[in-house]
Enzyme design. Structure first.
Site, mmCIF file in Angstrom:
data_model
loop_
_atom_site.group_PDB
_atom_site.id
_atom_site.type_symbol
_atom_site.label_atom_id
_atom_site.label_comp_id
_atom_site.label_asym_id
_atom_site.label_seq_id
_atom_site.Cartn_x
_atom_site.Cartn_y
_atom_site.Cartn_z
ATOM 1 N N LYS A 28 0.845 -1.187 0.000
ATOM 2 C CA LYS A 28 0.000 0.000 0.000
ATOM 3 C C LYS A 28 0.882 1.240 0.000
ATOM 4 O O LYS A 28 2.035 1.123 0.410
ATOM 5 C CB LYS A 28 -0.937 -0.037 1.199
ATOM 6 C CG LYS A 28 -0.334 0.506 2.513
ATOM 7 C CD LYS A 28 -1.396 0.698 3.558
ATOM 8 C CE LYS A 28 -0.989 1.736 4.553
ATOM 9 N NZ LYS A 28 -1.851 1.919 5.688
ATOM 10 N N ASP B 85 -5.614 6.477 4.269
ATOM 11 C CA ASP B 85 -4.585 5.656 4.908
ATOM 12 C C ASP B 85 -5.168 4.413 5.592
ATOM 13 O O ASP B 85 -4.522 3.374 5.640
ATOM 14 C CB ASP B 85 -3.848 6.526 5.949
ATOM 15 C CG ASP B 85 -2.562 5.871 6.437
ATOM 16 O OD1 ASP B 85 -1.783 5.407 5.584
ATOM 17 O OD2 ASP B 85 -2.351 5.811 7.663
ATOM 18 N N ASP C 240 -2.703 -6.301 2.008
ATOM 19 C CA ASP C 240 -3.333 -5.521 3.066
ATOM 20 C C ASP C 240 -3.015 -6.302 4.327
ATOM 21 O O ASP C 240 -3.607 -7.352 4.564
ATOM 22 C CB ASP C 240 -4.843 -5.410 2.865
ATOM 23 C CG ASP C 240 -5.454 -4.487 3.910
ATOM 24 O OD1 ASP C 240 -5.017 -4.552 5.075
ATOM 25 O OD2 ASP C 240 -6.355 -3.708 3.576
ATOM 26 N N HIS C 241 -2.060 -5.823 5.100
ATOM 27 C CA HIS C 241 -1.541 -6.694 6.163
ATOM 28 C C HIS C 241 -2.589 -7.010 7.223
ATOM 29 O O HIS C 241 -2.441 -7.955 7.981
ATOM 30 C CB HIS C 241 -0.250 -6.136 6.766
ATOM 31 C CG HIS C 241 -0.454 -4.935 7.627
ATOM 32 N ND1 HIS C 241 -0.485 -3.668 7.127
ATOM 33 C CD2 HIS C 241 -0.631 -4.817 8.951
ATOM 34 C CE1 HIS C 241 -0.685 -2.824 8.109
ATOM 35 N NE2 HIS C 241 -0.777 -3.492 9.232
ATOM 36 N N LYS D 91 -5.479 8.906 15.061
ATOM 37 C CA LYS D 91 -4.153 8.944 15.677
ATOM 38 C C LYS D 91 -4.225 9.790 16.947
ATOM 39 O O LYS D 91 -5.112 10.612 17.103
ATOM 40 C CB LYS D 91 -3.163 9.566 14.697
ATOM 41 C CG LYS D 91 -2.965 8.700 13.463
ATOM 42 C CD LYS D 91 -1.752 9.114 12.671
ATOM 43 C CE LYS D 91 -1.503 8.161 11.531
ATOM 44 N NZ LYS D 91 -1.001 6.847 11.969
ATOM 45 N N LYS E 231 -3.626 -10.838 9.734
ATOM 46 C CA LYS E 231 -3.698 -10.954 11.197
ATOM 47 C C LYS E 231 -4.468 -12.207 11.587
ATOM 48 O O LYS E 231 -5.497 -12.522 10.996
ATOM 49 C CB LYS E 231 -4.387 -9.720 11.792
ATOM 50 C CG LYS E 231 -3.515 -8.479 11.766
ATOM 51 C CD LYS E 231 -4.240 -7.324 12.414
ATOM 52 C CE LYS E 231 -3.456 -6.036 12.291
ATOM 53 N NZ LYS E 231 -2.304 -5.977 13.174
ATOM 54 N N HIS F 67 -7.755 -1.026 4.940
ATOM 55 C CA HIS F 67 -7.900 -1.935 6.079
ATOM 56 C C HIS F 67 -9.342 -2.034 6.604
ATOM 57 O O HIS F 67 -9.870 -3.120 6.792
ATOM 58 C CB HIS F 67 -7.003 -1.496 7.241
ATOM 59 C CG HIS F 67 -5.578 -1.254 6.845
ATOM 60 N ND1 HIS F 67 -4.871 -2.132 6.066
ATOM 61 C CD2 HIS F 67 -4.736 -0.236 7.115
ATOM 62 C CE1 HIS F 67 -3.648 -1.667 5.890
ATOM 63 N NE2 HIS F 67 -3.535 -0.518 6.499
HETATM 64 P P1 NAP Z 1 11.693 3.484 2.505
HETATM 65 O O1 NAP Z 1 12.186 3.250 3.880
HETATM 66 O O2 NAP Z 1 11.728 4.858 1.954
HETATM 67 O O3 NAP Z 1 12.507 2.516 1.539
HETATM 68 C C1 NAP Z 1 12.419 2.586 0.157
HETATM 69 C C2 NAP Z 1 13.304 1.543 -0.452
HETATM 70 O O4 NAP Z 1 13.220 1.645 -1.862
HETATM 71 C C3 NAP Z 1 14.776 1.678 -0.095
HETATM 72 O O5 NAP Z 1 15.322 0.387 0.032
HETATM 73 C C4 NAP Z 1 15.350 2.395 -1.305
HETATM 74 O O6 NAP Z 1 16.711 2.081 -1.378
HETATM 75 C C5 NAP Z 1 14.536 1.761 -2.407
HETATM 76 N N1 NAP Z 1 14.428 2.578 -3.611
HETATM 77 C C6 NAP Z 1 14.064 3.874 -3.709
HETATM 78 N N2 NAP Z 1 14.085 4.281 -4.993
HETATM 79 C C7 NAP Z 1 14.483 3.219 -5.733
HETATM 80 C C8 NAP Z 1 14.720 3.007 -7.100
HETATM 81 N N3 NAP Z 1 14.553 3.979 -8.013
HETATM 82 N N4 NAP Z 1 15.108 1.788 -7.509
HETATM 83 C C9 NAP Z 1 15.279 0.776 -6.608
HETATM 84 N N5 NAP Z 1 15.081 0.919 -5.285
HETATM 85 C C10 NAP Z 1 14.692 2.121 -4.845
HETATM 86 O O7 NAP Z 1 10.187 2.990 2.338
HETATM 87 P P2 NAP Z 1 9.428 1.872 3.189
HETATM 88 O O8 NAP Z 1 8.871 2.514 4.401
HETATM 89 O O9 NAP Z 1 10.269 0.685 3.332
HETATM 90 O O10 NAP Z 1 8.184 1.566 2.244
HETATM 91 C C11 NAP Z 1 8.268 0.821 1.065
HETATM 92 C C12 NAP Z 1 6.883 0.670 0.479
HETATM 93 O O11 NAP Z 1 6.055 0.011 1.408
HETATM 94 C C13 NAP Z 1 6.180 1.989 0.193
HETATM 95 O O12 NAP Z 1 5.322 1.826 -0.914
HETATM 96 C C14 NAP Z 1 5.341 2.217 1.441
HETATM 97 O O13 NAP Z 1 4.220 3.014 1.198
HETATM 98 C C15 NAP Z 1 4.942 0.796 1.741
HETATM 99 N N6 NAP Z 1 4.581 0.563 3.143
HETATM 100 C C16 NAP Z 1 5.490 0.795 4.122
HETATM 101 C C17 NAP Z 1 5.147 0.533 5.433
HETATM 102 C C18 NAP Z 1 6.122 0.732 6.548
HETATM 103 O O14 NAP Z 1 5.777 0.425 7.682
HETATM 104 N N7 NAP Z 1 7.317 1.221 6.297
HETATM 105 C C19 NAP Z 1 3.873 0.040 5.746
HETATM 106 C C20 NAP Z 1 2.976 -0.196 4.718
HETATM 107 C C21 NAP Z 1 3.355 0.071 3.423
HETATM 108 P P3 NAP Z 1 17.791 2.983 -2.204
HETATM 109 O O15 NAP Z 1 17.603 4.371 -1.762
HETATM 110 O O16 NAP Z 1 19.106 2.354 -1.858
HETATM 111 O O17 NAP Z 1 17.441 2.767 -3.629
#
Ligand code: NAP
Length: 481
Positions: free
Chosen positions: A148, A235, A177-178, A330, A182, A240
Site C-alpha cells: 500500500k 490511509d 493488506d496486512h 491517531k 492478522k 484496512h
Molecule cells: P523506505 O524506507 O523509503 O525505503 C524505500 C526503499 O526503496 C529503499 O530500500 C530504497 O533504497 C529503495 N528505492 C528507492 N528508490 C528506488 C529506485 N529507483 N530503484 C530501486 N530501489 C529504490 O520505504 P518503506 O517505508 O520501506 O516503504 C516501502 C513501500 O512500502 C512503500 O510503498 C510504502 O508506502 C509501503 N509501506 C510501508 C510501510 C512501513 O511500515 N514502512 C507500511 C505499509 C506500506 P535505495 O535508496 O538504496 O534505492
C-alpha cells in the site's frame, strides 16, 4: 502448544527496496522467523535489491543488524541466523535504470518459485514490472507482491492496475493488506463459517449494529508531511477498515478459494450506500508543546483528518437497517483495534423491570492481545433472587492456545501465502477499485465544502462530533481500552 508448520516450495524471493524501513522491520525479520520455524526449505534464496551500491556481504551484515533490532533476543539463534544469512544475496538496481537487471536475471534459477516483493514507492511498480517482464526475469508463474498505498484515488489505482496488467496476469499479483494477515481476522472467518452458532444471527434481524475501531496512540510524527497528503480516509478506511467490513458483511462463499472469497467481498463494497450528509466526522488532534497535528504535519492550514468516524449502510437483504460505524484516529487514548457486533434485545423479558438488560456483544480484538469475547447475560451467583448480570466469555488466543504460542506476524503469514501461491488474503484489482469508487465522492464532497476537521485533545477518544454520531442514534461507542 507447538503450531504445525507446513514447509513451502523452494523459492527465489527478490525484495525491491530491501534497504528500506518495511523490509528491515517486517519482511526480513518475518522471513527469518519462518526459517527458524522450519517453514523455509534449504536452498531458498532471498535477493535484496535497491539503488545503494554494496556487496552481498555488506547487505548480509545490514540484515543481521535489522534482525537484531526488530526481533526479540529469544528469536535469535546463532546457528540458524548464520544459515539464514547464507541464503541472502544482493544486487544494486535502479528501478528506472538499466544496470543490474542482467545480474539479477542470472541469479534466478529454473524450477523454483519466483517471487518479487515491491517494497518501494508505488510510482516504481510499473517500471519494475516492465523490466522484470521484458528481460525475462519473471516467468508466467512468477508472483509479484505490491504494498500500500495502492493509489490515492480511483484514477491512480486504475493506472497502477493497468501498469501491472501490462506485464502480469491478475493471478500473479498479490496486493498486500496486512490486516488480512492478522490471526484474529482469519479467525473471524473461522468463527463465521466453521460454526453453526453465529451465522443464523448474522443479519439485520438480530444484529443491532457493528462498530469497527482502529485507534492509535501515536501521532503522525516524522511521517507528517507524507501523511498530510493522505489522511485517515485514504490511509486506513479505503483499505484496512473496508476489508474488515467486507469480512463481517460478506455472504458465505462456496469455498475458501481466493476468487470465491473475493467475489463476495466485492459485492459488499458495491452494496455500500453513498455516505449520507451528517454521517461523517473528521478530526485533527490539537495539543500543546508540539503535540499538534498542524505542527507535526508542517502545514499550519492543513485540512487533512487524523481522525475519521462514519456510519455506513450496506444495502442488501442481509444488512438493510443495520448500521456499520467505523472510526479510526491517531493520538487517541489507547492503541486498540476491534470489531464489535452488538446483537438486538430479546423480544420479551421474563425477568421483570428490575433487571437491567445488557446487549450481547461479540468483540473481536485485533490488537493488542488478539482474541474474542462474547458478552452474555447470566444469573448473578448467590441467594439474592433472579438477578441478572452480563459477563464475558473471553478467549484470549494466547491463553486458550497456550501462553507460549507464538502468533506469527501478519507479514510472515502473507509472505508464505505468496510462496504457496494462495491469493485468498490479498486484494484483487477490482476490489481496490470498487473501494476507491466509494471513497472518491466522499472526499470530493468535503473538499468542495472546504470542511475543516474538528479539533480533539491528544490522548482523548476523538472529537465531540464522533460521540454525537452515535448518540443521535441512541447508541454509544465502545470504550477504547
Ligand atoms: P523506505 O524506507 O523509503 O525505503 C524505500 C526503499 O526503496 C529503499 O530500500 C530504497 O533504497 C529503495 N528505492 C528507492 N528508490 C528506488 C529506485 N529507483 N530503484 C530501486 N530501489 C529504490 O520505504 P518503506 O517505508 O520501506 O516503504 C516501502 C513501500 O512500502 C512503500 O510503498 C510504502 O508506502 C509501503 N509501506 C510501508 C510501510 C512501513 O511500515 N514502512 C507500511 C505499509 C506500506 P535505495 O535508496 O538504496 O534505492
Amino acid at each position: 502448544m507447538v503450531a504445525r508448520v507446513i514447509p513451502v516450495e523452494r523459492f527465489d524471493l527478490v525484495i525491491f527496496g530491501a534497504t528500506g524501513d518495511l523490509a528491515r522491520r517486517k519482511i526480513l525479520p518475518g522471513l527469518y522467523r519462518r526459517w527458524k520455524e522450519g517453514q523455509i526449505p534449504e536452498g531458498a534464496a532471498i535477493v535484496g535489491a535497491a539503488r545503494s551500491e554494496m556487496t552481498a556481504e555488506a547487505f548480509r551484515a545490514s540484515v543481521a543488524t535489522a534482525l537484531d533490532e526488530f526481533l526479540s533476543p529469544r528469536d535469535i539463534d546463532a546457528d540458524k541466523l548464520a544459515d539464514f544469512l547464507a541464503m541472502v544475496d544482493y544486487v544494486a538496481i535502479d528501478a528506472r535504470g538499466e544496470g543490474g537487471w542482467q545480474a539479477l536475471g542470472e541469479k534466478m534459477r529454473e524450477g523454483v518459485v519466483r517471487a518479487f516483493y515491491l517494497s518501494v514507492a508505488p510510482a516504481l511498480f510499473g517500471d519494475i514490472a516492465q523490466r522484470l517482464h521484458e528481460r525475462g526475469i519473471a516467468d508466467r508463474a512468477a508472483r509479484i507482491v505490491v504494498e500500500k498505498p495502492f493509489g490515492t484515488d480511483l484514477a491512480s489505482a486504475r493506472a497502477l492496475n493497468a501498469a501491472l496488467a501490462d506485464h502480469f496476469h491478475e493471478d500473479q499479483i498479490y496486493r498486500i493488506d496486512h490486516y488480512l494477515g492478522k490471526e484474529t481476522v482469519q479467525n473471524l472467518m473461522a468463527v463465521r463459517f466453521a460454526n453453526i452458532l453465529f451465522e443464523p444471527l448474522w443479519n439485520a434481524q438480530f444484529v443491532d449494529h457493528v462498530q469497527i475501531t482502529v485507534a492509535e496512540t501515536v501521532g503522525v510524527g516524522g511521517r507528517g508531511e507524507y501523511y498530510d497528503h493522505s489522511g485517515a480516509m485514504r490511509d486506513m478506511v479505503q483499505n484496512h477498515m473496508m476489508q474488515l467490513l467486507c469480512l463481517i458483511a460478506m455472504e458465505p462463499p462456496h469455498s475458501f478459494e481466493p476468487d470465491a472469497m473475493r467475489d463476495e467481498k466485492l459485492k459488499v463494497i458495491r452494496a455500500l450506500d453513498p455516505l449520507r450528509p451528517g454521517e461523517l466526522v473528521r478530526g485533527q488532534y490539537r495539543g500543546r508543546d508540539g503535540d499538534d497535528y498542524l505542527v507535526q504535519s508542517g502545514n499550519p492550514d492543513s485540512r487533512t483528518e487524523s481522525f475519521i468516524a462514519m456510519k455506513l449502510h450496506v444495502s442488501n437483504w442481509r444488512w438493510k437497517g443495520t448500521p456499520f460505524y467505523l472510526r479510526t484516529g491517531k493520538r487517541l487514548k489507547s492503541r486498540a483495534s476491534e470489531i464489535a457486533i452488538t446483537f438486538k434485545e430479546p423480544p420479551h423479558s421474563i425477568f421483570g423491570e428490575s433487571n437491567q438488560w445488557r446487549e450481547n456483544v461479540l468483540a473481536i480484538r485485533l490488537q493488542p492481545d488478539e482474541g474474542m469475547d462474547l458478552r452474555v447475560m447470566i444469573k448473578e451467583p448467590g441467594p439474592g433472587g433472579m438477578r441478572l448480570k452480563d459477563v464475558a466469555l473471553d478467549m484470549s488466543f494466547a491463553e486458550a492456545l497456550g501462553n507460549d504460542l507464538d502468533i506469527p506476524d501478519a507479514y510472515e503469514r502473507l509472505i508464505m501465502d505468496v510462496i504457496r501461491g494462495n491469493q485468498t488474503l490479498f486484494m484483487r484489482g477490482d476490489e481496490v477499485e470498487a473501494a476507491w469508487a466509494w471513497v472518491d465522492p466522499v472526499i470530493a464532497a468535503w473538499e468542495a465544502r472546504d470542511d475543516r476537521p474538528e479539533p480533539y485533545e491528544p490522548g482523548s477518544t476523538g472529537p465531540e462530533g464522533a460521540l454525537m454520531l452515535l448518540h443521535r442514534d441512541g447508541r454509544r461507542w465502545r470504550e477504547i481500552r
